[in-house]
Design a protein around this motif. Sequence first.
Motif, short mmCIF file in Angstrom:
data_model
loop_
_atom_site.label_atom_id
_atom_site.label_comp_id
_atom_site.label_asym_id
_atom_site.label_seq_id
_atom_site.Cartn_x
_atom_site.Cartn_y
_atom_site.Cartn_z
N SER A 137 0.85 -1.19 0.00
CA SER A 137 0.00 0.00 0.00
C SER A 137 0.88 1.24 0.00
O SER A 137 2.05 1.20 0.41
CB SER A 137 -0.91 0.01 1.22
OG SER A 137 -0.14 0.04 2.42
N ASP A 138 0.33 2.35 -0.44
CA ASP A 138 1.14 3.57 -0.53
C ASP A 138 1.53 4.13 0.83
O ASP A 138 2.41 4.98 0.93
CB ASP A 138 0.42 4.63 -1.36
CG ASP A 138 -1.03 4.84 -0.93
OD1 ASP A 138 -1.42 4.40 0.17
OD2 ASP A 138 -1.79 5.44 -1.73
N ASP A 139 0.89 3.63 1.91
CA ASP A 139 1.28 4.08 3.25
C ASP A 139 2.09 3.01 3.99
O ASP A 139 2.29 3.12 5.20
CB ASP A 139 0.04 4.45 4.07
CG ASP A 139 -0.89 3.27 4.30
OD1 ASP A 139 -0.70 2.21 3.65
OD2 ASP A 139 -1.81 3.39 5.14
N ALA A 140 2.57 2.00 3.29
CA ALA A 140 3.33 0.93 3.94
C ALA A 140 4.66 1.46 4.45
O ALA A 140 5.26 2.39 3.88
CB ALA A 140 3.56 -0.22 2.96
N ARG A 141 5.14 0.84 5.54
CA ARG A 141 6.44 1.16 6.11
C ARG A 141 7.15 -0.15 6.43
O ARG A 141 6.61 -0.99 7.13
CB ARG A 141 6.30 2.01 7.39
CG ARG A 141 5.69 3.39 7.14
CD ARG A 141 6.62 4.28 6.34
NE ARG A 141 6.08 5.63 6.13
CZ ARG A 141 5.32 5.97 5.09
NH1 ARG A 141 4.99 5.07 4.18
NH2 ARG A 141 4.87 7.19 4.97
N LEU A 142 8.36 -0.32 5.89
CA LEU A 142 9.08 -1.58 6.01
C LEU A 142 10.44 -1.35 6.66
O LEU A 142 11.17 -0.43 6.27
CB LEU A 142 9.27 -2.22 4.64
CG LEU A 142 8.01 -2.46 3.79
CD1 LEU A 142 7.70 -1.25 2.90
CD2 LEU A 142 8.16 -3.69 2.92
N GLY A 143 10.78 -2.20 7.66
CA GLY A 143 12.08 -2.00 8.27
C GLY A 143 12.37 -2.92 9.43
O GLY A 143 11.62 -3.85 9.74
N PHE A 144 13.51 -2.62 10.09
CA PHE A 144 14.00 -3.42 11.20
C PHE A 144 14.33 -2.52 12.39
O PHE A 144 15.42 -1.97 12.47
CB PHE A 144 15.26 -4.19 10.78
CG PHE A 144 15.01 -5.23 9.73
CD1 PHE A 144 14.43 -6.44 10.05
CD2 PHE A 144 15.35 -4.99 8.40
CE1 PHE A 144 14.19 -7.40 9.08
CE2 PHE A 144 15.12 -5.93 7.42
CZ PHE A 144 14.54 -7.15 7.76
#
Length: 269
Positions: A137-144
């Motif tokens: 989605s355009d509001d997705a946030r991916l990380g560690f």
Amino acid sequence: MPLDYEKKGHIAYFTIRNGSVNPMTPALHKQMYQTMLEFLADEEVRVGIMTGAGERAFSAGDDIKTQYTSYQTPAEEMSAHLWSRHRVEEEEPRTFAWSRDVLALERFKPIIGAVRGYCLGQGMIYLLHLTDIRVASDDARLGFPEIAYGMGGAGGSSRLSRHLPHVVALEMLLTGDPMSAADALRYNLVNHVVPGPDVMAKAEEIAARIARHPPLAVRIEMEAYYRSIDQTKLDALAFTKHLYRMQRMAHGTGSEKVGRFLYKKDDAG
């Protein structure tokens, strides 16, 4: 259960369903392992879609509030770790060891990741290891974010350098800051970025395009692709040539014969 698994035609759906941000628990990891075995063994299922319930998160990662199994001595803990004691002793798992077993599975059946909102920590590791095509989605946030809690190591367990350029991967790991959907698309971490309500529809569209093909051909293509990553150019060429030629030798060289072999009888008509 924290993981829903259902099948619709040739597509299977893995849905992490565990509260507002879908944190992962020991029970979820064990269920993921058992469900993945079912998915891989089911010849009627040709492709999977993995997602998180709701709009807030694919998964915010392992639940740090979970009560861990305590050990009397470091030696006891090391023994439990090395001998995979959780497999036989944990009816109700209290360690995260099952996640290791999930990541070690050999998988040559495609899974599409459908990400809305946060995809962090162990959720991100699963996305990288267990999905082959990704829609966000355009509001997705991916990380560690683990490094902020004194728990490094995500770079190795995720093999992040296989997915991102060196400097981009290290910035994500060492700052602990999540990557936006736009940057994930820019660095080829995801295939498509769409509005939130359209994520599943896009994932299903891709799944249908995969499922229309001969299932054995898809399986062989995946094995050839993944095994050749760590091979030399000549070894990869020989390996893929052998796979291709064995198919033709075993089932005839005519396209009609090969087609009947690759498709099931009901699909071939």
